[in-house]
Each structure stands twice: as structure tokens, then as C-alpha cells.
Design a protein around this motif. Structure first.
Motif, PDB file in Angstrom:
ATOM      1  N   ALA A  93      -0.192 -14.745 -18.094  1.00 19.90           N
ATOM      2  CA  ALA A  93       0.455 -14.185 -16.753  1.00 19.90           C
ATOM      3  C   ALA A  93       0.816 -12.908 -16.419  1.00 19.90           C
ATOM      4  N   SER A  94      -0.522 -12.176 -16.557  1.00 22.51           N
ATOM      5  CA  SER A  94      -0.524 -11.118 -15.737  1.00 22.51           C
ATOM      6  C   SER A  94      -2.073 -11.242 -15.955  1.00 22.51           C
ATOM      7  N   ALA A  95      -2.438 -10.964 -14.247  1.00 25.82           N
ATOM      8  CA  ALA A  95      -3.998 -11.003 -13.510  1.00 25.82           C
ATOM      9  C   ALA A  95      -4.477  -9.953 -14.260  1.00 25.82           C
ATOM     10  N   THR A  96      -6.225  -9.878 -15.341  1.00 21.30           N
ATOM     11  CA  THR A  96      -6.588  -9.548 -15.863  1.00 21.30           C
ATOM     12  C   THR A  96      -8.074  -8.712 -14.807  1.00 21.30           C
ATOM     13  N   MET A  97      -7.474  -7.243 -13.750  1.00 27.82           N
ATOM     14  CA  MET A  97      -8.184  -6.956 -12.883  1.00 27.82           C
ATOM     15  C   MET A  97      -8.509  -5.669 -13.393  1.00 27.82           C
ATOM     16  N   SER A  98      -9.787  -4.966 -13.188  1.00 26.96           N
ATOM     17  CA  SER A  98      -9.876  -3.448 -13.716  1.00 26.96           C
ATOM     18  C   SER A  98      -9.134  -3.035 -12.488  1.00 26.96           C
ATOM     19  N   LEU A  99      -9.470  -2.107 -12.785  1.00 29.45           N
ATOM     20  CA  LEU A  99      -8.051  -0.397 -11.613  1.00 29.45           C
ATOM     21  C   LEU A  99      -9.475  -1.025 -10.206  1.00 29.45           C
ATOM     22  N   GLN A 100     -10.493  -0.999 -10.260  1.00 26.13           N
ATOM     23  CA  GLN A 100     -11.017  -0.802  -9.138  1.00 26.13           C
ATOM     24  C   GLN A 100     -11.298  -1.908  -8.327  1.00 26.13           C
ATOM     25  N   GLU A 101     -10.809  -2.826  -8.684  1.00 26.31           N
ATOM     26  CA  GLU A 101     -10.609  -4.577  -8.324  1.00 26.31           C
ATOM     27  C   GLU A 101      -9.038  -4.564  -7.945  1.00 26.31           C
ATOM     28  N   ARG A 102      -7.909  -4.039  -8.454  1.00 28.66           N
ATOM     29  CA  ARG A 102      -6.527  -4.155  -7.969  1.00 28.66           C
ATOM     30  C   ARG A 102      -6.506  -2.781  -6.441  1.00 28.66           C
ATOM     31  N   LYS A 103      -7.212  -1.492  -6.671  1.00 28.50           N
ATOM     32  CA  LYS A 103      -7.251  -1.337  -5.730  1.00 28.50           C
ATOM     33  C   LYS A 103      -8.427  -1.675  -4.621  1.00 28.50           C
ATOM     34  N   ARG A 104      -8.818  -2.373  -4.837  1.00 34.32           N
ATOM     35  CA  ARG A 104      -9.756  -3.024  -3.919  1.00 34.32           C
ATOM     36  C   ARG A 104      -8.929  -4.214  -3.189  1.00 34.32           C
ATOM     37  N   ALA A 105      -7.736  -4.796  -4.293  1.00 38.35           N
ATOM     38  CA  ALA A 105      -7.049  -5.553  -3.948  1.00 38.35           C
ATOM     39  C   ALA A 105      -6.146  -5.435  -2.891  1.00 38.35           C
ATOM     40  N   ILE A 106      -6.160  -4.564  -2.985  1.00 42.46           N
ATOM     41  CA  ILE A 106      -4.735  -3.898  -2.589  1.00 42.46           C
ATOM     42  C   ILE A 106      -4.938  -3.410  -1.167  1.00 42.46           C
ATOM     43  N   LYS A 107      -6.329  -2.565  -0.714  1.00 42.55           N
ATOM     44  CA  LYS A 107      -6.954  -1.946   0.090  1.00 42.55           C
ATOM     45  C   LYS A 107      -6.914  -3.098   1.443  1.00 42.55           C
ATOM     46  N   SER A 108      -7.673  -4.158   0.974  1.00 44.96           N
ATOM     47  CA  SER A 108      -7.998  -5.181   2.096  1.00 44.96           C
ATOM     48  C   SER A 108      -7.266  -5.718   2.677  1.00 44.96           C
ATOM     49  N   SER A 109      -5.540  -5.672   0.954  1.00 52.63           N
ATOM     50  CA  SER A 109      -4.812  -6.611   1.758  1.00 52.63           C
ATOM     51  C   SER A 109      -4.420  -5.825   3.018  1.00 52.63           C
ATOM     52  N   ALA A 110      -3.802  -4.272   2.388  1.00 54.82           N
ATOM     53  CA  ALA A 110      -3.615  -3.587   3.661  1.00 54.82           C
ATOM     54  C   ALA A 110      -4.005  -3.435   5.038  1.00 54.82           C
ATOM     55  N   ASP A 111      -5.179  -3.360   5.011  1.00 52.77           N
ATOM     56  CA  ASP A 111      -6.479  -4.000   5.831  1.00 52.77           C
ATOM     57  C   ASP A 111      -6.065  -4.850   6.353  1.00 52.77           C
ATOM     58  N   ILE A 112      -5.503  -6.530   6.108  1.00 56.22           N
ATOM     59  CA  ILE A 112      -5.113  -7.334   6.573  1.00 56.22           C
ATOM     60  C   ILE A 112      -4.421  -7.667   7.152  1.00 56.22           C
ATOM     61  N   ALA A 113      -2.895  -6.702   5.916  1.00 54.41           N
ATOM     62  CA  ALA A 113      -1.470  -6.737   6.707  1.00 54.41           C
ATOM     63  C   ALA A 113      -1.960  -5.645   8.098  1.00 54.41           C
ATOM     64  N   MET A 114      -2.380  -4.718   8.031  1.00 54.79           N
ATOM     65  CA  MET A 114      -2.583  -4.394   9.360  1.00 54.79           C
ATOM     66  C   MET A 114      -2.937  -4.931  10.818  1.00 54.79           C
ATOM     67  N   ALA A 115      -4.333  -5.552  10.692  1.00 54.25           N
ATOM     68  CA  ALA A 115      -4.985  -6.046  11.408  1.00 54.25           C
ATOM     69  C   ALA A 115      -4.071  -7.346  11.826  1.00 54.25           C
ATOM     70  N   THR A 116      -3.344  -7.719  11.276  1.00 55.83           N
ATOM     71  CA  THR A 116      -2.193  -9.083  11.824  1.00 55.83           C
ATOM     72  C   THR A 116      -1.160  -8.564  12.077  1.00 55.83           C
ATOM     73  N   ALA A 117      -0.526  -7.661  11.562  1.00 57.92           N
ATOM     74  CA  ALA A 117       0.729  -6.635  12.239  1.00 57.92           C
ATOM     75  C   ALA A 117      -0.044  -6.431  13.535  1.00 57.92           C
ATOM     76  N   ARG A 118      -0.850  -5.995  13.421  1.00 55.88           N
ATOM     77  CA  ARG A 118      -1.398  -5.651  15.029  1.00 55.88           C
ATOM     78  C   ARG A 118      -1.363  -6.808  16.901  1.00 55.88           C
ATOM     79  N   GLY A 119      -0.989  -7.673  15.494  1.00 56.65           N
ATOM     80  CA  GLY A 119      -1.870  -8.428  17.211  1.00 56.65           C
ATOM     81  C   GLY A 119      -3.366  -8.532  18.084  1.00 56.65           C
ATOM     82  N   GLY A 120      -2.671  -9.259  19.025  1.00 57.84           N
ATOM     83  CA  GLY A 120      -4.561  -9.840  19.883  1.00 57.84           C
ATOM     84  C   GLY A 120      -4.653  -8.419  20.543  1.00 57.84           C
ATOM     85  N   GLY A 121      -3.955  -7.543  20.986  1.00 61.43           N
ATOM     86  CA  GLY A 121      -4.323  -6.321  21.722  1.00 61.43           C
ATOM     87  C   GLY A 121      -5.501  -5.782  21.819  1.00 61.43           C
ATOM     88  N   ALA A 122      -6.261  -5.275  20.727  1.00 64.91           N
ATOM     89  CA  ALA A 122      -7.607  -4.718  20.343  1.00 64.91           C
ATOM     90  C   ALA A 122      -8.596  -5.290  19.848  1.00 64.91           C
TER      91      ALA A 122
END
Lengths: 339, 182
Positions: free
Chosen positions: B36-65
Motif C-alpha cells: 500500500a505504501s510506496a517505498t521511496m526514499s526521501l530524495q525520491e519523494r522530494k524529487r517526485a514532488i518537485k517535478s510534479s510541482a514544476d509540471i503543474a506550474m507549467a501546465t497551469a501557465r498555458g501556452g503564453g511563454a
């Protein structure tokens, strides 16, 4: 405050000296220089820059096509200059007045940028894009140029004898760019050969760039830090609970965003499993739409949540986003393909 | 003052973030064979969160840049260690450059890093140094802004401004989330 209705080619053309015997040669040279020419405006007040740019608008159409291929397309505009200038003003809002930023990784960085920013200019203690574009930035303080010998630019030469500073060899360009990264610096009459003023001008650019770099780095570091915090908070990557919690909190706030739901539908999620996401998206949409009550109250809720946060960010974000984020349009219309 | 637009971006970003985090979680769950729980280290989780945050920011931005497209084009490359270029280090570096240029004249006697060298010598060199600095920093900035490699200076600065504003929003939202969840 007058705006700069400058296209990139116009800026480029502005480098072409008004007196034209050398126009063709320098035009080709300036054309090669490509986009570094914005810095030509750095030394000019806005009215003078406009003088330069507006009459050149007609000349730009003629001057731009002979420029060789690497030059940018004739219309990378500053499309909405109030929008450009406003964020520059806002940009400074958190670049300098943040001596007490409690976030530990950000504290030192902010203090550094604040210190540097206070050294800049007696009139405006902040590094503005706006002030760069609208006033002679360099004559305000000699201690800007720590590397170059200090000499104050004297202002007030109305006749602009443009002369591009082309001491750079043409082969100099960074290896990774398609075009050489010139910085065409426009000199005023009688100061074209004044090396000190040139050096000051260019080093002012360097300081600004350094500011920008520091700021971007600090923000990226904060993102890292916050994501680490989030990762530490959740021992498992299980955000189902997070989802329900946040939707209850934010559902009240976001009732007015029908558009966001539509945007999400049009978004492509190239590397993520979309199936579960779409189902959740529909749920979210229902939730967001359902609560249409009280935008004002919602706004206050949103602001209230920001009370516990460092004042730098919560206070600067409304002012920062006086600049429209979502509809800031096309900021770069270059048809240059990304490498 | 258009506050609602910033808020709209933040909310869009938040939604995207939640969705992407959930998608990451479900993917981790699927891949980790039934637990049930993902066995990811802290670094991996942090990286996952950061990349998903970046992707979320990019998709929320739209195509204006340009930077959202760059982020979405190659998300694994977005996590990189930053270079610490504190102002002190930069000044030391520039001073080194100055010293290197004035090899013939090592006047250590009381001059502050090139201020009072002879004019004929420093005429060319100081501006050269300054241009070198500008070029170097432009290069650094290109590396930091996603998609900035192929931009000219004007567009680079425009992208940088846009990116900074949205990074700001991203930081804001992440901060609120982390404070809310704790």
C-alpha cells in the motif's frame, strides 16, 4: 510614464547611427548581434529611447530584412509594456525590502540581494527593469562598478551619436548560442569612446543579471526546500487524504474558476497515467463548481491563510500579481525553434 | 491590480499539483507490487514532488511563454543541483579576472582591484571584463531558465521575468500546502 513600443528589430535598428554613412556597415553588424540590443536602451531615459525607437519604426522594416538569418524575426515585441514594466516594479518589491525573511534558506539570499540592491542608485534603492529602461541607471552611483574605474556618466547630450560598441570580435560568441551574444551598448555623443562609461554600462547589466540569477536561484532553492518538507511530512506518497483535505479547504475559495476546469481538460499529461487523473478531475470540477458563494469572502479566506506565512511573500504576492499571470499572452513570439 | 488572475493561476497550479501527486502516488503503488505504501526514499519523494510541482506550474501557465513547453518536454532534466554563486564569490571571481588581465602590472600597493590603473591599459580591459561578466551571467541565466538555451537576450529576460513570477506563485502555494498539512 511612456511605454516602449519597441519591437526587437526596432531596438536593433536603434543602434544604427542616425547619421547614415556608416549605416550599412553597422547595420549589418548590428543585425548580426541579434537580441543583445535591448541593453542599448539601458542608458537612455524613456523619452529619448522612444525618440530613437519610434522614428526607426519605419526604418526597421527596411533594416530588418537585410539582417542575416540568425537575427530574430522582426517582431519579437514587448507586447504589453505596462505588463512588462509593472512586474519589473513588482520584481523589485521582493528583491529588496526583505531584510527579515524568516525562511532559513531564503534568509541569507534575500539579505544579499537586499544589500546589493541598496547599493544601487541613490534615487531608487531597488534594481528595476523599469528604472533601467527609464533612466540612466549608471550615473547614480560610482560604486556600482567595483571592477571598472569609476566615472560618472554625464547626462544631457541630446544629440545621440549612436555608435555600437563593437570591440568584441565577431567570432566571440558563446559556443552554445546560435548567434554571438553581443551586448550592443549605445553611447551618447562625446561618450562613445569613453571607456569608463562603456564599462559602467556593461557592468550595470552584469549586476542586474546577477540579481536575476540570484533571485531565480533562491526561488528554486525554496521550491526544493518546500518539496523536501512535503516529502518529509508524508511518509508515504499517498495523497488521497491530502486531496480531500485540500478540496474541502480550497473548494470554498475557488468557486469562481470555471475556466480552470476547462484548462485542465485541454492539458496533456504526457508522462502520467491519465485514467485515474481524469476521474479525479471530474470530481474536482464538481467540487470547484459547486461552491459559488462569496468571492469576496473567498478572497479574504485566501489571504487569511497567508497570515502565518512570511510577510515577504504574502504581502508581495498581491502586489506582484498586479501583473497578470495567466493572460500575459505571448511574451516571446520568436519562431526560433528550441534546440 | 489583478489579484484574481494570480489567484487563478495559484488555484490552477494547486489543482494540477494535487492531481499529479496523486498520479505519482498511484503509479508508485502500482509499481511496488501490491504494497500500500510506496517505498521511496526521501530524495525520491522530494524529487517526485518537485517535478510534479514544476509540471503543474507549467501546465497551469498555458501556452503564453516558452518555459512551460521546455519543462513539459523534458521533466527529468529539471532537477539539477544549483550552483552557489553568492555575490562574494562573484566578486572574487571578477577580481581574479581583473588580476589575470593586468598581469604586467601587479600593483598591489594600495589599489583596489583595478581602479587606478593607467587609463591606456584599463581602457580596453575593464570594459572587456565587464562584457565578459555579462556574457558569463547570461550563460548562467540560460541554464537556469527552462528553455532558455535558444533565446536571445530580450526574450531571455522576458522569459526570466515570467518564470520568476510563476515560481513565486509556486513557492507560495507549496508553502501554504506544507503549512496546512503539518
Amino acid at each position: 510614464m511612456p511605454e516602449l513600443p519597441a519591437a526587437g528589430a526596432e531596438i536593433q535598428a536603434a543602434l544604427i547611427p542616425a547619421a547614415g554613412p556608416a549605416a550599412s556597415s553597422t547595420a549589418s553588424a548590428a543585425g548580426r548581434g541579434g537580441g543583445g540590443s535591448f541593453t542599448a536602451l539601458l542608458g537612455l531615459p524613456t523619452s529619448q529611447a522612444m525618440e530613437l525607437l519610434l522614428p526607426r519604426a519605419a526604418a526597421a522594416a527596411g533594416a530588418a530584412p537585410p539582417a542575416p538569418a540568425p537575427a530574430p524575426a522582426p517582431a519579437p515585441t514587448f507586447p504589453s509594456d505596462p505588463h512588462l514594466v509593472d512586474p519589473a516594479a513588482r520584481f523589485s518589491a521582493f528583491a529588496s525590502p526583505s531584510p527579515s525573511s524568516p525562511a532559513p534558506p531564503a534568509g541569507k539570499r534575500k539579505a544579499d540581494t537586499a544589500d546589493r540592491a541598496t547599493k544601487v542608485g541613490h534615487r531608487t534603492p531597488r534594481l528595476h527593469f523599469h528604472s533601467l529602461l527609464s533612466e540612466p541607471y549608471y550615473h547614480s552611483s560610482p560604486e556600482l562598478t567595483s571592477d571598472c574605474s569609476g566615472g560618472l556618466l554625464t547626462q544631457g547630450k541630446s544629440a545621440k551619436k549612436g555608435k555600437t560598441a563593437e570591440e568584441k570580435p565577431t567570432a566571440g560568441g558563446d559556443g552554445e548560442d546560435d548567434k554571438p551574444a553581443y551586448v550592443h551598448v549605445r553611447a551618447r555623443r562625446g561618450q562613445a569612446t569613453d571607456s569608463h562609461s562603456l564599462a559602467e554600462r556593461v557592468s550595470g547589466t552584469a549586476l542586474v543579471l546577477d540579481e536575476i540569477i540570484n533571485h531565480v536561484q533562491s526561488l528554486q532553492r525554496q521550491v526544493e526546500y518546500l518539496s523536501m518538507r512535503l516529502a518529509a511530512v508524508n511518509p508515504r506518497v499517498d495523497f488521497g487524504g491530502l486531496d480531500s483535505f485540500l478540496t474541502t479547504e480550497c473548494g470554498r475559495i475557488a468557486g469562481l474558476n470555471c475556466k480552470n476546469g476547462i484548462d485542465l481538460e485541454q492539458v496533456t499529461w504526457p508522462e502520467m497515467s491519465v485514467h485515474g487523473a481524469r476521474h479525479l478531475m471530474q470530481l474536482q470540477q464538481q467540487f470547484w463548481h459547486s461552491d459559488l458563494a462569496h468571492p469576496h469572502q473567498a478572497a479574504s479566506q485566501w489571504e487569511k491563510r497567508g497570515d502565518g506565512h512570511p510577510p515577504v511573500f504574502s504581502s508581495s504576492s498581491p502586489s506582484l500579481f498586479g501583473y497578470d499571470l495567466t493572460s500575459s499572452g505571448k511574451i516571446a513570439r520568436n519562431p526560433t525553434t528550441p534546440s | 491590480m489583478r489579484g484574481p488572475s494570480a489567484r487563478a493561476f495559484q488555484q490552477g497550479f494547486l489543482k494540477n499539483l494535487i492531481l499529479s501527486l496523486q498520479a505519482c502516488g498511484s503509479k508508485a503503488r502500482v509499481s511496488s507490487s501490491g504494497s500500500a505504501s510506496a517505498t521511496m526514499s526521501l530524495q525520491e519523494r522530494k524529487r517526485a514532488i518537485k517535478s510534479s510541482a514544476d509540471i503543474a506550474m507549467a501546465t497551469a501557465r498555458g501556452g503564453g511563454a516558452r518555459w512551460p513547453r521546455a519543462i513539459l518536454a523534458s521533466p527529468p532534466s529539471s532537477s539539477r543541483p544549483w550552483k552557489a554563486s553568492s555575490p562574494g564569490k562573484v566578486r572574487a571571481r571578477s577580481r581574479k579576472i581583473v588580476r589575470r588581465c593586468f598581469r604586467t602590472r601587479r600593483s598591489r600597493d594600495g589599489t583596489g582591484g583595478g581602479d587606478s590603473f593607467a587609463r591606456t591599459r584599463s581602457v580596453v580591459s575593464s570594459s572587456e571584463i565587464a562584457r565578459r561578466l555579462v556574457r558569463k551571467r547570461t550563460k548562467v541565466l540560460r541554464k537556469m531558465i527552462p528553455g532558455g538555451e535558444s533565446l536571445d537576450e530580450i526574450s531571455l529576460l522576458q522569459e526570466a521575468m515570467d518564470y520568476v513570477a510563476h515560481l513565486h506563485a509556486q513557492v507560495d502555494v507549496l508553502r501554504r500546502i506544507s503549512n496546512a498539512v503539518q
